[in-house]
Design an enzyme around this catalytic site. Structure first.
Site, PDB file in Angstrom:
ATOM      1  N   ALA A 244      -6.079   1.187  39.157  1.00 37.60           N
ATOM      2  CA  ALA A 244      -5.883  -0.260  39.273  1.00 37.60           C
ATOM      3  C   ALA A 244      -4.526  -0.614  38.675  1.00 37.60           C
ATOM      4  CB  ALA A 244      -6.996  -0.997  38.528  1.00 37.60           C
ATOM      5  N   LYS A 245      -4.104  -1.839  38.954  1.00 36.35           N
ATOM      6  CA  LYS A 245      -2.784  -2.286  38.480  1.00 36.35           C
ATOM      7  C   LYS A 245      -2.643  -2.146  36.963  1.00 36.35           C
ATOM      8  CE  LYS A 245      -0.211  -5.250  40.200  1.00 36.35           C
ATOM      9  NZ  LYS A 245       1.184  -5.336  40.617  1.00 36.35           N
ATOM     10  N   ARG A 246      -3.767  -2.354  36.238  1.00 36.85           N
ATOM     11  CA  ARG A 246      -3.682  -2.319  34.769  1.00 36.85           C
ATOM     12  C   ARG A 246      -3.389  -0.911  34.242  1.00 36.85           C
ATOM     13  NH1 ARG A 246      -8.819  -3.151  36.141  1.00 36.85           N
ATOM     14  NH2 ARG A 246     -10.207  -1.386  35.831  1.00 36.85           N
ATOM     15  N   ASP A 247      -3.411   0.096  35.123  1.00 38.87           N
ATOM     16  CA  ASP A 247      -3.157   1.461  34.674  1.00 38.87           C
ATOM     17  C   ASP A 247      -1.678   1.757  34.489  1.00 38.87           C
ATOM     18  OD1 ASP A 247      -5.824   2.397  34.443  1.00 38.87           O
ATOM     19  OD2 ASP A 247      -5.966   2.376  36.613  1.00 38.87           O
ATOM     20  N   GLY A 248      -0.845   0.713  34.476  1.00 44.43           N
ATOM     21  CA  GLY A 248       0.557   0.938  34.146  1.00 44.43           C
ATOM     22  C   GLY A 248       1.423   0.945  35.380  1.00 44.43           C
TER      23      GLY A 248
END
Ligand code: GLU
Length: 309
Positions: A244-248
């Protein structure tokens, strides 16, 4: 004289909710490889039924197309946007209302979760609460709550054959064609569009494998032939969860900011598919020449943002 285009087509159909990440890009690359390898056209469709309705950045779809081009993917014909295809979905609903039939459903998610399923219904099937309402019961419920529209699927199990997952069976229940907010449902739109666009090869993430029995069944109810399916493993983060986007740094823009350009991303994706050595520069034409759909990895690929640049 022009060469006639092949009749079949594959496609990539992103929802323009946010920029494509490396998992989406890997699926797009695979869809392109499957289509081109088999001599099919390759189409891109923007699945914006939801995003066109809610406040949303309209530039996302354009960035998604730019990212596909940067990765080296090309496509045939105009990009279709689902938000412009409402008349086609309405026509399909009318046809399904003739046969096999549709009915309004007033159930909330909670009511569905709490209802007891019919004894022979496949797991996960709609329990059929609104299937046999009388006209008076319908009128009484309609006064309180807008209705979704369900197709009479009949609680059967349908098997599809997937190029990677093999035989897969899943429920075909009375699934939703139009939601109670008026939006056409994903399962309807995707089938109507694949039929209209001549798509006979569906390559997408394996999170959608469970939708394929309903879609195969609906394709046939609308007079079409089901496509071939290849549901490809997802890309996961270091914890093994869906990327997901939050993975950097996971989008081409994030990666470019770290000095990792689209060519380097293509190389990494190719290596993850066994189509290149680590760090080897490759073009999409190289990958097409090397592509063997029977030799693809069958397990999720872990993207490690830490070593991205
Ligand atoms: N729009 C869907 C998604 O982005 C894909 C639909 C499909 O490939 O059938 O997840």
């Amino acid at each position: 004289m022009t060469t006639p285009m092949p009749s079949g087509a594959g496609r990539f159909a992103p929802s323009p909710t946010s920029d494509l990440h490396v998992g989406n890009l890997r699926t797009a690359l695979l869809a392109w490889l499957f289509a081109r390898h088999s001599g099919r056209r390759f189409l891109v469709r923007i699945e914006d039924l939801d995003t066109a309705r809610v406040a949303h950045d309209p530039a996302v779809a354009d960035r998604q197309l730019a990212d596909l081009r940067a990765l080296g993917l090309d496509w045939d014909g105009e990009v279709v946007r689902q938000s412009r295809r409402l008349a086609a979905y309405a026509a399909a609903v009318a046809r399904l209302t003739d046969s096999p039939g549709t009915y309004p459903c007033f159930c909330s998610r909670r009511e569905i979760a709490e209802a007891v399923s019919a004894p022979h219904a496949p797991p996960g099937a709609y329990p059929g609460t609104c299937r046999r309402l009388t006209a008076a019961e319908r009128a009484e419920r309609a006064a309180r709550r807008p209705a979704a529209l369900r197709v009479r699927g009949g609680d059967i199990t349908v098997e599809v054959v997937d190029a990677l997952a093999g035989r897969f069976s899943g429920p075909v229940d009375d699934f939703v064609l139009r939601r109670n907010d008026g939006a056409y449902a994903y399962n309807l739109a995707v089938v109507v569009d694949d039929l209209a666009q001549g798509v006979d090869q569906v390559v997408r993430g394996d999170d959608l494998l469970a939708s394929s029995p309903r879609q195969a069944w609906l394709t046939e109810r609308l007079g079409g032939r089901r496509p071939t399916y290849a549901h490809v493993p997802l890309v996961v983060n270091r914890q093994g969860q869906r990327l997901a986007k939050r993975d950097g740094a996971v989008t081409l823009t994030d990666l470019a900011a770290r000095g990792v350009g689209a060519d380097a991303v293509r190389s990494r994706l190719a290596a993850s598919l066994g189509l290149a050595e680590a760090g080897e520069p490759v073009t999409t034409a190289d990958l097409l020449a090397r592509f063997d759909p029977t030799a693809l990895p069958r397990t999720p690929w872990a993207w490690d943002a830490g070593d991205a640049g």
